[in-house]
Design a protein around this motif. Sequence first.
Motif, PDB file in Angstrom:
ATOM      1  N   GLU A 164      24.310  49.743 -15.976  1.00 23.49           N
ATOM      2  CA  GLU A 164      25.380  50.735 -15.876  1.00 23.49           C
ATOM      3  C   GLU A 164      25.186  51.857 -16.881  1.00 23.49           C
ATOM      4  O   GLU A 164      25.387  53.039 -16.570  1.00 23.49           O
ATOM      5  CB  GLU A 164      26.744  50.074 -16.095  1.00 23.49           C
ATOM      6  CG  GLU A 164      27.235  49.229 -14.947  1.00 23.49           C
ATOM      7  CD  GLU A 164      27.430  50.031 -13.683  1.00 23.49           C
ATOM      8  OE1 GLU A 164      27.975  51.157 -13.763  1.00 23.49           O
ATOM      9  OE2 GLU A 164      27.012  49.557 -12.601  1.00 23.49           O
ATOM     10  N   ALA A 171      30.448  52.206 -14.715  1.00 23.47           N
ATOM     11  CA  ALA A 171      31.686  51.469 -14.453  1.00 23.47           C
ATOM     12  C   ALA A 171      31.776  50.320 -15.440  1.00 23.47           C
ATOM     13  O   ALA A 171      30.943  49.407 -15.434  1.00 23.47           O
ATOM     14  CB  ALA A 171      31.692  50.941 -13.022  1.00 23.47           C
ATOM     15  N   PRO A 173      33.682  47.107 -16.986  1.00 22.08           N
ATOM     16  CA  PRO A 173      34.715  46.095 -16.786  1.00 22.08           C
ATOM     17  C   PRO A 173      35.269  45.602 -18.125  1.00 22.08           C
ATOM     18  O   PRO A 173      34.860  44.574 -18.666  1.00 22.08           O
ATOM     19  CB  PRO A 173      33.958  44.979 -16.054  1.00 22.08           C
ATOM     20  CG  PRO A 173      32.565  45.088 -16.578  1.00 22.08           C
ATOM     21  CD  PRO A 173      32.322  46.547 -16.888  1.00 22.08           C
ATOM     22  N   LEU A 236      37.329  50.158 -15.592  1.00 24.77           N
ATOM     23  CA  LEU A 236      37.931  49.575 -14.402  1.00 24.77           C
ATOM     24  C   LEU A 236      39.226  48.843 -14.732  1.00 24.77           C
ATOM     25  O   LEU A 236      39.276  48.089 -15.717  1.00 24.77           O
ATOM     26  CB  LEU A 236      36.959  48.586 -13.750  1.00 24.77           C
ATOM     27  CG  LEU A 236      35.615  49.149 -13.298  1.00 24.77           C
ATOM     28  CD1 LEU A 236      34.743  48.023 -12.757  1.00 24.77           C
ATOM     29  CD2 LEU A 236      35.805  50.235 -12.241  1.00 24.77           C
ATOM     30  N   ILE A 240      40.455  44.912 -10.421  1.00 22.03           N
ATOM     31  CA  ILE A 240      39.257  45.080  -9.591  1.00 22.03           C
ATOM     32  C   ILE A 240      38.234  43.979  -9.851  1.00 22.03           C
ATOM     33  O   ILE A 240      37.847  43.248  -8.925  1.00 22.03           O
ATOM     34  CB  ILE A 240      38.650  46.482  -9.801  1.00 22.03           C
ATOM     35  CG1 ILE A 240      39.620  47.549  -9.290  1.00 22.03           C
ATOM     36  CG2 ILE A 240      37.297  46.589  -9.096  1.00 22.03           C
ATOM     37  CD1 ILE A 240      39.155  48.967  -9.548  1.00 22.03           C
TER      38      ILE A 240
END
Length: 322
Positions: A164, A171, A173, A236, A240
């Motif tokens: 990423e 994105a 997490p 995020l 999700i």
Amino acid sequence: MSRLYAITGATGFAGRHAVSELLGRGHRLRALVRRPENAPLPEGVELIRGDLADAEALARLVTGADAVVHLAGVLAALGREEYFRVNRDGTEALLDAATAAEVPRFVHISSLAAREPSLSPYGASKRAGEEAVLRRAAEIAAVVIRPPAVYGPGDKGTLPLIRELTRPIAAIPGPREARFSLIHGRDLARLIAETLTGAEQGIHEVSDNKPGGYGWPDLIRAAESLRGAPLRAVFLPRAIPAAVALGAEAVARITGKPSLVNRGKIAELYHRDWVSRQGTLALADPISLEQGLAETAAWYREAGWLPRPRGADRRAPNARTP
């Protein structure tokens, strides 16, 4: 002075670094492995076929050893019982064998996740393993090392994050305000090697000595330097990855193959404080985040785990196979 060390988890990421470090210091190693014929370990390492549930194999592993290095553990399981069967019960079985053989030193590699056992079955099982070690303190000189996230060449665990961070839009997490410590795999191996002949006991959290750990802005800056271009981070909402984890768990139950993406792991990712509380175990010259990320990304690209960048070759000049 050359010593004989018994080691579990030698074929894992951290284990391979530990094997390389200990062999480099002139020590002899005896490793517990499930399938010796497939074990990716250097020549000269004595291989003992078995696992942590095999009392006979454990006895052969530790007989005559100067110390035990316990790195083996399960990171992903289909249920809470399996985590505890390996991370707690397996540790107890190894302790039984080591004390029966009168091994003088036991170095147990746990995880910073053990500090927050309520977050995940993994963290709870690692805490239970630590408690098993501490209960035997009167019988064997034992030390528990709690590393934070361990990264470096050859590590598949941090590959998704670094993938990423090499993209224009990453994105993430986790919460924007989270802070965490890191340690390079070679540095963890050095700490293990030094602890084997040290006098430390009890629980020690370790890291690369960065005061206060890192925040996401630190990783983003390091990634931008590596990329030579700006990076935009998108954090995020927890819902999700939690939904993805539910799906992954359903697939795992059907296939019988546990997934690293599970609700416990998501709870760990969204915890805001994974900064190691630095104690007496520390290295004088740890690998910097910038150097470590560059070397790791270069190794991933060389191995084909990441696409090569366009234009100039940004690989670290000293990147090598772990």
